[in-house]
Scaffold this active site. Structure first.
Site, mmCIF file in Angstrom:
data_model
loop_
_atom_site.group_PDB
_atom_site.id
_atom_site.type_symbol
_atom_site.label_atom_id
_atom_site.label_comp_id
_atom_site.label_asym_id
_atom_site.label_seq_id
_atom_site.Cartn_x
_atom_site.Cartn_y
_atom_site.Cartn_z
ATOM 1 N N LYS A 30 -7.127 -4.968 -3.035
ATOM 2 C CA LYS A 30 -7.603 -5.634 -2.027
ATOM 3 C C LYS A 30 -8.918 -4.514 -1.378
ATOM 4 O O LYS A 30 -8.510 -3.219 -1.766
ATOM 5 C CB LYS A 30 -6.724 -5.789 -0.826
ATOM 6 C CG LYS A 30 -5.931 -4.468 -0.260
ATOM 7 C CD LYS A 30 -5.068 -5.029 0.877
ATOM 8 C CE LYS A 30 -4.343 -3.868 1.245
ATOM 9 N NZ LYS A 30 -5.399 -2.857 2.264
ATOM 10 N N HIS A 87 -10.629 7.231 1.063
ATOM 11 C CA HIS A 87 -9.107 7.042 0.632
ATOM 12 C C HIS A 87 -9.146 5.780 -0.378
ATOM 13 O O HIS A 87 -9.843 4.989 -0.435
ATOM 14 C CB HIS A 87 -8.204 7.120 1.964
ATOM 15 C CG HIS A 87 -8.552 5.434 2.469
ATOM 16 N ND1 HIS A 87 -9.628 5.528 3.453
ATOM 17 C CD2 HIS A 87 -8.096 4.361 2.558
ATOM 18 C CE1 HIS A 87 -9.829 4.097 3.777
ATOM 19 N NE2 HIS A 87 -8.786 3.385 3.105
ATOM 20 N N ALA A 99 -0.125 0.006 6.294
ATOM 21 C CA ALA A 99 0.305 0.693 7.623
ATOM 22 C C ALA A 99 0.394 -0.621 8.345
ATOM 23 O O ALA A 99 -0.456 -1.657 8.606
ATOM 24 C CB ALA A 99 -0.912 1.406 8.440
ATOM 25 N N SER A 142 -15.787 1.001 4.943
ATOM 26 C CA SER A 142 -14.671 1.784 5.839
ATOM 27 C C SER A 142 -14.705 3.062 5.944
ATOM 28 O O SER A 142 -13.904 3.866 6.658
ATOM 29 C CB SER A 142 -13.490 1.130 5.754
ATOM 30 O OG SER A 142 -12.859 1.913 4.549
ATOM 31 N N GLU A 160 -15.183 -4.689 5.567
ATOM 32 C CA GLU A 160 -14.260 -4.121 6.040
ATOM 33 C C GLU A 160 -12.895 -5.074 5.686
ATOM 34 O O GLU A 160 -13.034 -6.371 5.990
ATOM 35 C CB GLU A 160 -14.113 -4.153 7.645
ATOM 36 C CG GLU A 160 -14.857 -2.691 7.993
ATOM 37 C CD GLU A 160 -13.645 -1.869 8.462
ATOM 38 O OE1 GLU A 160 -12.553 -1.744 7.624
ATOM 39 O OE2 GLU A 160 -14.069 -0.959 9.189
ATOM 40 N N HIS A 186 -10.540 0.660 -2.934
ATOM 41 C CA HIS A 186 -11.932 0.758 -2.302
ATOM 42 C C HIS A 186 -13.158 1.333 -3.612
ATOM 43 O O HIS A 186 -12.506 2.428 -4.105
ATOM 44 C CB HIS A 186 -11.967 1.837 -1.360
ATOM 45 C CG HIS A 186 -11.395 1.551 0.003
ATOM 46 N ND1 HIS A 186 -11.364 0.155 0.613
ATOM 47 C CD2 HIS A 186 -10.531 2.082 0.851
ATOM 48 C CE1 HIS A 186 -10.756 -0.017 1.645
ATOM 49 N NE2 HIS A 186 -10.035 1.045 1.698
ATOM 50 N N ASP A 217 -4.658 -0.894 -1.524
ATOM 51 C CA ASP A 217 -5.908 -0.407 -1.050
ATOM 52 C C ASP A 217 -6.774 0.052 -2.162
ATOM 53 O O ASP A 217 -6.288 0.904 -2.985
ATOM 54 C CB ASP A 217 -5.990 0.491 0.100
ATOM 55 C CG ASP A 217 -6.923 0.253 1.202
ATOM 56 O OD1 ASP A 217 -7.469 -0.722 1.212
ATOM 57 O OD2 ASP A 217 -7.159 1.236 2.021
ATOM 58 N N CYS A 254 -2.888 -2.953 7.462
ATOM 59 C CA CYS A 254 -2.843 -3.931 6.313
ATOM 60 C C CYS A 254 -1.609 -4.783 6.731
ATOM 61 O O CYS A 254 -1.579 -6.052 6.411
ATOM 62 C CB CYS A 254 -2.403 -3.113 5.001
ATOM 63 S SG CYS A 254 -2.451 -4.341 3.655
ATOM 64 N N ASP A 273 0.774 -1.236 -0.106
ATOM 65 C CA ASP A 273 -0.283 -0.074 0.070
ATOM 66 C C ASP A 273 0.746 1.253 0.166
ATOM 67 O O ASP A 273 0.578 2.176 0.761
ATOM 68 C CB ASP A 273 -0.877 -0.110 1.103
ATOM 69 C CG ASP A 273 -2.116 -1.120 1.117
ATOM 70 O OD1 ASP A 273 -1.905 -2.099 0.511
ATOM 71 O OD2 ASP A 273 -2.883 -0.960 1.892
HETATM 72 C C1 VGL Z 1 -5.174 0.656 5.472
HETATM 73 C C2 VGL Z 1 -6.176 1.968 6.915
HETATM 74 C C3 VGL Z 1 -7.383 2.144 6.056
HETATM 75 C C4 VGL Z 1 -4.171 -0.367 5.436
HETATM 76 C C5 VGL Z 1 -6.348 0.670 4.630
HETATM 77 O O1 VGL Z 1 -3.877 -1.084 4.180
HETATM 78 O O2 VGL Z 1 -2.953 -0.263 6.282
HETATM 79 N N1 VGL Z 1 -5.190 1.507 6.769
HETATM 80 N N2 VGL Z 1 -7.337 1.422 4.795
HETATM 81 ZN ZN ZN Z 2 -8.493 1.347 3.225
#
Ligand code: VGL
Ligand code: ZN
Length: 240
Positions: free
Chosen positions: A103, A78, A138, A67, A110, A61, A59, A142, A17
């Site tokens: 993903k 995001h 993060a 989420s 979620e 979405h 990520d 993830c 990510d």
């Molecule tokens: C993530 C916060 C929101 C991640 C994804 O991939 O770590 N963190 N969406």
């Molecule tokens: Zn996310």
């Protein structure tokens, strides 16, 4: 004694990510998130030098993902599919043909792990991968979910600590995530745990007659020649 990891073709690097929205200036910026990019580039070099696999998760979405705050989730919108913020940061030197794992694409679920509802495990099995090195963003979302899933699926798994940063919604989240990964059987490494690569040798300064006499220098030259395309291959062909 310091453990040394020698990378081979049954290893894969999972770059997690490294997307504009998660970096400073993005909509969900992770403190010092940009600091991992040069470190990941170093790891990418170590893997491509020995033809080991490099994969990248993102990520990805739909715009009404569960989420997001508007649907009662914890995050601002995001990494929405096909937006600028969802792009990999341009400083990340992903090799050509990097397999990209998208993903959290189901609007009503979620999901943080790169294994969740993706092709990742079957791709890794097909490639003959048995050991994973995971870094990116993060740590407390993830990265930890991906590492724990990898362990459950039986992959040897190494967290690249210097290539990861977390969000710390609650203070201590990152530390707890690291403890969970270790409890799950993951190992922890930094670049110090890898042999130095030849890019650090001053091969440009070697004279041709020196190369004749020193086989090791010739190997270094060859390696450098092989590595050269890396700089010009930032585009990814296998995005899907
Ligand atoms: C993530 C916060 C929101 C991640 C994804 O991939 O770590 N963190 N969406
Ligand atoms: Zn996310």
């Amino acid at each position: 004694m310091k453990k040394t990891y020698t990378i081979n073709k049954s290893d894969a690097l999972i770059v997690t990510d490294i997307q504009i929205d998660f970096l400073p200036g993005g909509v969900l910026p992770i403190v010092d998130g940009d600091k991992v990019i040069p470190v990941l580039n170093k790891y990418i070099g170590k893997f491509t030098d020995v033809d080991a696999h490099v994969l990248a998760s993102r990520d990805w979405h739909p715009k009404d993902h569960i989420s997001f705050e508007v649907r009662g989730g914890p995050w601002p919108p995001h990494c929405v599919q096909n937006t600028n913020g969802a792009k990999f940061h341009p400083a990340l030197e992903l090799p050509e043909h990097t397999v990209v794992i998208s993903k959290a694409t189901n609007p009503d679920e979620e999901s943080y792990s790169a294994f969740d509802d993706t092709e990742l495990s079957s791709i890794l099995r097909q490639l003959g991968v048995t050991r994973l090195f995971v870094g990116g963003l993060a740590t407390d979302y993830c990265v930890v979910k991906t590492v724990l899933d990898a362990r459950e699926m039986g992959f040897d798994t190494v967290l690249l600590l210097d290539a990861s940063r977390g969000i710390n919604v609650e203070p201590g989240d990152v530390e707890r995530a690291i403890v969970d990964m270790v409890k799950g059987g993951a190992e922890i490494a930094t670049v110090e745990n890898f042999p130095e690569t030849v890019d650090t040798l001053p091969v440009d300064e070697l004279e041709p007659d020196v190369l004749e006499e020193k086989p090791s220098a010739r190997v270094a030259m060859k390696k450098k020649a092989r590595m050269r395309p890396r700089d010009s291959t930032k585009r990814i062909q296998s995005e899907r």
